[in-house]
Design a protein around this motif. Structure first.
Motif, mmCIF file in Angstrom:
data_model
loop_
_atom_site.group_PDB
_atom_site.id
_atom_site.type_symbol
_atom_site.label_atom_id
_atom_site.label_comp_id
_atom_site.label_asym_id
_atom_site.label_seq_id
_atom_site.Cartn_x
_atom_site.Cartn_y
_atom_site.Cartn_z
ATOM 1 N N LYS A 41 -41.837 -5.238 21.786
ATOM 2 C CA LYS A 41 -43.277 -5.423 21.901
ATOM 3 C C LYS A 41 -44.022 -4.962 20.657
ATOM 4 O O LYS A 41 -44.090 -5.673 19.666
ATOM 5 N N ALA A 42 -44.565 -3.754 20.702
ATOM 6 C CA ALA A 42 -45.475 -3.334 19.644
ATOM 7 C C ALA A 42 -44.729 -3.010 18.362
ATOM 8 O O ALA A 42 -43.635 -2.463 18.380
ATOM 9 N N PRO A 43 -45.328 -3.331 17.229
ATOM 10 C CA PRO A 43 -44.767 -2.861 15.960
ATOM 11 C C PRO A 43 -44.805 -1.339 15.903
ATOM 12 O O PRO A 43 -45.813 -0.729 16.270
ATOM 13 N N HIS B 10 -49.351 -7.641 31.427
ATOM 14 C CA HIS B 10 -49.219 -9.096 31.471
ATOM 15 C C HIS B 10 -50.341 -9.655 32.334
ATOM 16 O O HIS B 10 -50.606 -9.134 33.413
ATOM 17 N N GLN B 11 -50.995 -10.684 31.858
ATOM 18 C CA GLN B 11 -52.064 -11.338 32.607
ATOM 19 C C GLN B 11 -51.869 -12.841 32.566
ATOM 20 O O GLN B 11 -51.700 -13.416 31.487
ATOM 21 N N VAL B 12 -51.925 -13.439 33.744
ATOM 22 C CA VAL B 12 -51.858 -14.895 33.845
ATOM 23 C C VAL B 12 -53.232 -15.363 34.317
ATOM 24 O O VAL B 12 -53.774 -14.823 35.277
ATOM 25 N N MET B 89 -49.473 -12.560 22.717
ATOM 26 C CA MET B 89 -49.467 -11.113 22.932
ATOM 27 C C MET B 89 -50.653 -10.560 22.155
ATOM 28 O O MET B 89 -50.810 -10.865 20.972
ATOM 29 N N TYR B 90 -51.471 -9.785 22.802
ATOM 30 C CA TYR B 90 -52.633 -9.191 22.159
ATOM 31 C C TYR B 90 -52.384 -7.694 21.988
ATOM 32 O O TYR B 90 -52.123 -6.980 22.956
ATOM 33 N N PHE B 91 -52.475 -7.255 20.746
ATOM 34 C CA PHE B 91 -52.251 -5.848 20.430
ATOM 35 C C PHE B 91 -53.563 -5.180 20.039
ATOM 36 O O PHE B 91 -54.322 -5.694 19.230
ATOM 37 N N CYS B 92 -53.758 -4.010 20.610
ATOM 38 C CA CYS B 92 -54.840 -3.142 20.181
ATOM 39 C C CYS B 92 -54.251 -2.102 19.233
ATOM 40 O O CYS B 92 -53.099 -1.680 19.401
ATOM 41 N N ALA B 93 -55.002 -1.690 18.241
ATOM 42 C CA ALA B 93 -54.556 -0.635 17.329
ATOM 43 C C ALA B 93 -55.732 0.276 17.034
ATOM 44 O O ALA B 93 -56.900 -0.141 17.108
ATOM 45 N N SER B 94 -55.416 1.521 16.695
ATOM 46 C CA SER B 94 -56.490 2.432 16.318
ATOM 47 C C SER B 94 -56.033 3.293 15.157
ATOM 48 O O SER B 94 -54.836 3.483 14.919
ATOM 49 N N GLY B 95 -57.014 3.808 14.425
ATOM 50 C CA GLY B 95 -56.732 4.660 13.283
ATOM 51 C C GLY B 95 -57.822 5.696 13.127
ATOM 52 O O GLY B 95 -58.947 5.510 13.596
ATOM 53 N N THR B 109 -50.738 -6.698 25.485
ATOM 54 C CA THR B 109 -50.962 -7.434 26.729
ATOM 55 C C THR B 109 -50.504 -8.852 26.487
ATOM 56 O O THR B 109 -51.001 -9.510 25.559
ATOM 57 N N ARG B 110 -49.574 -9.304 27.327
ATOM 58 C CA ARG B 110 -49.153 -10.702 27.203
ATOM 59 C C ARG B 110 -50.076 -11.553 28.048
ATOM 60 O O ARG B 110 -50.113 -11.411 29.271
ATOM 61 N N LEU B 111 -50.836 -12.410 27.405
ATOM 62 C CA LEU B 111 -51.769 -13.310 28.105
ATOM 63 C C LEU B 111 -51.137 -14.690 28.197
ATOM 64 O O LEU B 111 -50.728 -15.259 27.189
#
Lengths: 109, 114
Positions: A41-43, B10-12, B89-95, B109-111
């Motif tokens: 999944k995530a990197p 996962h969201q359908v 697949m939607y990835f959130c990231a933070s810094g 999240t897999r849409l």
């Protein structure tokens, strides 16, 4: 247009081999180059490089950046089956990361 | 170890419906991002968010998309009127201080739009 190109696209090696993964880039407002490992999944973060010629090392993995030639390599020595993954190169330009398509590495036992 | 948390995993959804993807960034982080990865393709930048406003967005991030930080902890991506090609697949990231440190990605999240 910002561009990050990785090579090879895929690679199959045997345990114990050494591999070199390549990343070239053309990104405006370059700030850093990052390597990630993506398994399912995530990197997950491996290295961040900002300066030319300074090798970053973590165990069997190492990486170096050439800002003049706009190029980075990721080396993995004594590969193990657990190294099998997609290796992503990303370049930070402005407020975003521009990713390459990745190199699929498969290590056979 | 602190981590970025995304829900659902996962969201359908049916084509034309609206979806909201949720993210809880690492608590002292100030910069937030959404990326997406269509199956078999590159990870693509969607949007960056700092100080309660969008700091950069890609061409993909058109009027169909919006982001919000509705409270002190959540960071959401809303996709209106979903299309089949939004499946990814939607990835959130933070810094903590822009991305000149390692970026921490959520598990995604897999849409799936049907």
């Amino acid at each position: 247009e910002d561009k990050v190109v990785q090579s090879p696209l895929s690679l199959v090696v045997h345990e114990g081999d050494t591999v070199t993964l390549n990343c070239s880039y053309e990104v405006t407002n370059f700030r850093s180059l990052l390597w990630y490992k993506q398994e399912k999944k995530a990197p997950t973060f491996l290295f961040m490089l900002t300066s030319s010629g300074i090798e970053k090392k973590s165990g069997r993995l190492s990486s170096i950046l050439d800002k003049k030639e706009l190029f980075s390599i990721l080396n993995i020595t004594a590969t193990q089956t657990g190294d099998s993954a997609v290796y992503l190169c990303a370049v930070e330009g402005g407020n975003k990361l521009v990713f390459g398509a990745g190199t699929i590495l498969r290590v056979k036992s | 170890e602190p981590e970025v948390t995304q829900t659902p995993s996962h969201q359908v959804t049916q084509m034309g419906q609206e979806v909201i993807l949720r993210c809880v960034p690492i608590s002292n982080h100030l910069y937030f991002y959404w990326y997406r990865q269509i199956l078999g393709q590159k990870v693509e930048f969607l949007v960056s968010f700092y100080n309660n406003e969008i700091s950069e967005k890609s061409e993909i991030f058109d009027d169909q998309f919006s982001v919000e930080r509705p409270d002190g902890s959540n960071f959401t991506l809303k996709i209106r009127s979903t299309k089949l090609e939004d499946s990814a697949m939607y990835f959130c990231a933070s810094g903590f201080k822009s991305l000149n440190t390692e970026a921490f990605f959520g598990q995604g999240t897999r849409l799936t739009v049907v």
